[in-house]
Design a protein around this motif. Structure first.
Motif, mmCIF file in Angstrom:
data_model
loop_
_atom_site.group_PDB
_atom_site.id
_atom_site.type_symbol
_atom_site.label_atom_id
_atom_site.label_comp_id
_atom_site.label_asym_id
_atom_site.label_seq_id
_atom_site.Cartn_x
_atom_site.Cartn_y
_atom_site.Cartn_z
ATOM 1 N N ASP A 249 -2.394 -4.527 22.317
ATOM 2 C CA ASP A 249 -1.265 -5.323 21.820
ATOM 3 C C ASP A 249 -0.886 -4.865 20.420
ATOM 4 N N SER A 250 0.324 -5.209 19.990
ATOM 5 C CA SER A 250 0.762 -4.826 18.646
ATOM 6 C C SER A 250 1.676 -5.892 18.065
ATOM 7 N N ILE A 251 1.763 -5.933 16.744
ATOM 8 C CA ILE A 251 2.711 -6.798 16.039
ATOM 9 C C ILE A 251 3.357 -5.969 14.934
ATOM 10 N N ASN A 252 4.523 -6.398 14.488
ATOM 11 C CA ASN A 252 5.194 -5.735 13.369
ATOM 12 C C ASN A 252 5.009 -6.573 12.113
ATOM 13 N N ILE A 253 4.717 -5.883 10.986
ATOM 14 C CA ILE A 253 4.471 -6.608 9.739
ATOM 15 C C ILE A 253 5.229 -5.946 8.581
ATOM 16 N N THR A 254 5.432 -6.735 7.533
ATOM 17 C CA THR A 254 5.876 -6.233 6.234
ATOM 18 C C THR A 254 4.702 -6.432 5.283
ATOM 19 N N LEU A 255 4.292 -5.397 4.557
ATOM 20 C CA LEU A 255 3.050 -5.456 3.773
ATOM 21 C C LEU A 255 3.000 -6.655 2.837
ATOM 22 N N GLY A 256 4.086 -6.892 2.086
ATOM 23 C CA GLY A 256 4.083 -7.975 1.110
ATOM 24 C C GLY A 256 3.951 -9.352 1.722
ATOM 25 N N GLU A 257 4.334 -9.484 3.000
ATOM 26 C CA GLU A 257 4.224 -10.768 3.692
ATOM 27 C C GLU A 257 2.915 -10.886 4.462
ATOM 28 N N ALA A 258 2.351 -9.736 4.859
ATOM 29 C CA ALA A 258 1.145 -9.761 5.698
ATOM 30 C C ALA A 258 -0.130 -9.931 4.889
ATOM 31 N N PHE A 259 -0.088 -9.575 3.593
ATOM 32 C CA PHE A 259 -1.294 -9.653 2.769
ATOM 33 C C PHE A 259 -0.990 -10.295 1.430
ATOM 34 N N GLU A 260 -1.935 -11.122 0.981
ATOM 35 C CA GLU A 260 -1.812 -11.697 -0.346
ATOM 36 C C GLU A 260 -2.310 -10.685 -1.381
ATOM 37 N N GLU A 261 -2.118 -11.013 -2.647
ATOM 38 C CA GLU A 261 -2.255 -10.022 -3.733
ATOM 39 C C GLU A 261 -3.565 -9.237 -3.699
ATOM 40 N N LYS A 262 -4.672 -9.929 -3.561
ATOM 41 C CA LYS A 262 -5.978 -9.256 -3.627
ATOM 42 C C LYS A 262 -6.157 -8.280 -2.470
ATOM 43 N N GLU A 263 -5.842 -8.737 -1.251
ATOM 44 C CA GLU A 263 -5.999 -7.875 -0.075
ATOM 45 C C GLU A 263 -4.960 -6.756 -0.084
ATOM 46 N N LEU A 264 -3.775 -7.034 -0.618
ATOM 47 C CA LEU A 264 -2.711 -6.027 -0.662
ATOM 48 C C LEU A 264 -3.156 -4.807 -1.479
ATOM 49 N N GLU A 265 -3.875 -5.070 -2.571
ATOM 50 C CA GLU A 265 -4.348 -3.962 -3.414
ATOM 51 C C GLU A 265 -5.237 -3.018 -2.604
ATOM 52 N N PHE A 266 -6.154 -3.581 -1.833
ATOM 53 C CA PHE A 266 -7.072 -2.788 -1.021
ATOM 54 C C PHE A 266 -6.316 -2.021 0.068
ATOM 55 N N ILE A 267 -5.422 -2.711 0.768
ATOM 56 C CA ILE A 267 -4.666 -2.095 1.866
ATOM 57 C C ILE A 267 -3.748 -0.986 1.339
ATOM 58 N N ALA A 268 -3.033 -1.278 0.243
ATOM 59 C CA ALA A 268 -2.110 -0.289 -0.331
ATOM 60 C C ALA A 268 -2.867 0.976 -0.728
ATOM 61 N N GLN A 269 -4.024 0.803 -1.349
ATOM 62 C CA GLN A 269 -4.825 1.957 -1.757
ATOM 63 C C GLN A 269 -5.251 2.772 -0.541
ATOM 64 N N ASP A 270 -5.653 2.092 0.521
ATOM 65 C CA ASP A 270 -6.088 2.788 1.728
ATOM 66 C C ASP A 270 -4.926 3.558 2.375
ATOM 67 N N LEU A 271 -3.715 3.022 2.233
ATOM 68 C CA LEU A 271 -2.541 3.673 2.820
ATOM 69 C C LEU A 271 -1.926 4.713 1.881
ATOM 70 N N GLY A 272 -2.524 4.867 0.690
ATOM 71 C CA GLY A 272 -2.014 5.850 -0.270
ATOM 72 C C GLY A 272 -0.784 5.373 -1.009
ATOM 73 N N LEU A 273 -0.670 4.051 -1.176
ATOM 74 C CA LEU A 273 0.507 3.467 -1.838
ATOM 75 C C LEU A 273 0.101 2.790 -3.143
ATOM 76 N N ASN A 274 1.081 2.544 -4.000
ATOM 77 C CA ASN A 274 0.860 1.828 -5.255
ATOM 78 C C ASN A 274 1.302 0.387 -5.074
ATOM 79 N N LYS A 275 0.361 -0.535 -5.152
ATOM 80 C CA LYS A 275 0.687 -1.938 -4.877
ATOM 81 C C LYS A 275 1.667 -2.518 -5.895
ATOM 82 N N ASP A 276 1.732 -1.902 -7.091
ATOM 83 C CA ASP A 276 2.592 -2.433 -8.148
ATOM 84 C C ASP A 276 4.047 -2.003 -8.003
#
Length: 468
Positions: A214-241
């Motif tokens: 199964d799959s779902i579609n997400i927008t990063l800023g809505e799918a993760f709160e600030e603390k988790e977003l930092e970890f996810i963004a780093q793993d995806l090679g993105l800058n959370k800021d």
């Protein structure tokens, strides 16, 4: 006999005039011709039997120029050393003096160069610098979160058919999509494994009942709160800021669902993490975790003091530069032909002009570092570089069990790195910089300030964003 005169062009900008007599270079030129005639391999002549006139005709101009240049270099280096002239880079020719060289008519020559003088300057009084020392509050919540993280990391996983609660783990593939929901060609694609509770509440609800495939579609800023977003963004090679990061959309495909059984807080688990056996109880374990968290944030705080020191010294130390010379030097370097993979397009004069402030700041830090090193006899020895190489190896290997620094293969690796000139230079510079900051730390008097970990992290992130 060669003579050199020096005269002022501008601030810290001087002209060297070199008068070279025939007797300064001619013997060397004639010797070069003789040596070349002995080893020259020219069809129709036996080795060593090539007529001197032919050698001079074929190779004379280049050998003549080489010998004149050698003589000039020797005289200038001797002059600078004897007169204790401390310069930036190398002398730059002011005119195309080489055009007048004639191997068939040796003569006395005049050559003219420009040099940039290194300035004298006064170091700031470090004890008077306005430096803040941040003491990060270590809370019970931080300890609890780290204990749970370790329990989860070393816990046991069992397969599940569907997502049922927040403690489920989902193996997912992040696939970047466009506004139309279709995969972006050449976009980000990354596997990850996440606890359901790491997602924002709305996404947790969307995941409930989902199974592998199964799959779902997400927008990063809505799918993760600030603390988790930092970890996810780093793993995806993105800058959370960056605002664009939060707006990025992904298809999240579930590849596996599992249930994580946390490790029990018992002596077996404690010994697994701390084989020395000094952790026996849950209280010992939490005390150990607290120490590790404290040491981590103390290290981060120390790095922040180093950063403040760097900016204070660079921003507030008054140093004059021979800017006209340095600009000419940069233009000369820019016009040098480049080969191989590192070949880059030449910069325009406008680009060089725009980069001058940054270049001068880097140069200022170099001079400050050199002064601290010289005034305080700071040294880096070969054994320190060897130890540095070992520590890097152990970190790379993840502190593998049973690794010791006296194992033959470890020493073989270190000795191989010691023969790598670039590695040794990089290691030397890093260790020297570390010692410079360690020395500076003993001189400053930071004002102690308590701060929450999240506020400290935000401050550092904003500072880094500002300076990049």
């Amino acid at each position: 006999m060669a003579t050199i005169t020096q005269e002022k062009i501008g601030p810290l900008h001087e002209k060297l005039s070199v008068k070279l007599e025939k007797t300064d270079y001619l013997p060397g030129f004639e010797k070069s011709l003789k040596e070349y005639s002995k080893k020259a391999n020219i069809p129709g002549f036996r080795p060593g039997k090539v007529p001197a006139g032919l050698i001079k005709k074929m190779y004379g101009p280049s050998l003549f120029m080489d010998e004149v240049l050698r003589s000039i270099d020797k005289e200038i280096l001797n002059y600078l050393d004897t007169n204790k002239v401390n310069i930036f880079a190398q002398p730059l020719p002011l005119e195309n003096d080489m055009a007048k060289l004639d191997a068939n008519n040796p003569a006395d020559y005049d050559f003219h160069f420009e040099i940039g003088l290194k300035p004298d300057f006064k170091m700031l009084d470090l004890a008077k610098l306005d430096i803040t020392g941040y003491n990060i509050d270590i809370t019970d919540e931080m300890i609890k979160e780290e204990v749970e993280r370790l329990q989860n990391r070393y816990g046991n996983m069992t397969d599940k058919d569907t997502v049922e609660d927040d403690d489920n783990v989902v193996n997912v593939t992040f696939t970047e999509t466009g506004a139309d929901g279709n995969e972006v060609e050449g976009g980000i694609k990354k596997d990850n494994s996440l606890l359901v509770k790491y997602f924002a509440p709305a996404v947790r609800t969307a995941l409930n009942g989902k199974k592998a495939g199964d799959s779902i579609n997400i927008t990063l800023g809505e799918a993760f709160e600030e603390k988790e977003l930092e970890f996810i963004a780093q793993d995806l090679g993105l800058n959370k800021d960056e605002a664009a990061t939060k707006e990025k959309t992904f298809k999240l495909e579930i590849t596996k669902v599992g249930l994580l059984e946390k490790k029990e807080l018992n002596e077996e688990f404690f010994n697994q993490l701390y084989p020395a056996g000094d952790v026996k109880t849950e209280e010992d374990f939490k005390a150990k975790i607290k120490d590790e968290i404290y040491n981590y944030w103390a290290s981060q705080s120390r790095n922040q003091i180093h950063d403040q020191l760097f900016h204070k010294l660079v921003d507030d130390t008054k140093i004059d530069f021979p800017e006209a010379f340095l600009k000419n030097w940069l233009i000369t370097q820019n016009n040098q032909p480049q080969e191989g993979e590192n070949q880059q397009a030449a910069k325009t004069p406008e680009q060089i002009e725009a980069e001058m402030p940054s270049f001068l700041n880097q140069l200022k830090w170099t001079l400050i570092t050199e002064k601290i090193v010289a005034d305080n006899a700071i040294q880096v020895g070969p054994d320190e570089i060897r130890d540095f190489a070992k520590q890097q190896l152990f970190q790379y290997m993840g502190g593998a069990m049973g690794m010791t620094d006296d194992q033959p293969w470890v020493n073989d690796y270190v000795e191989r790195m010691m023969k790598d000139r670039k590695y040794v230079e990089d290691a030397y510079n890093r260790l020297q910089s570390q010692k410079v900051f360690e020395w500076a730390e003993t001189k400053v008097k930071p004002k102690a300030t308590s701060i929450k970990a999240e506020d400290f992290a935000k401050m550092v992130s904003e500072h880094q964003h500002h300076h990049h």
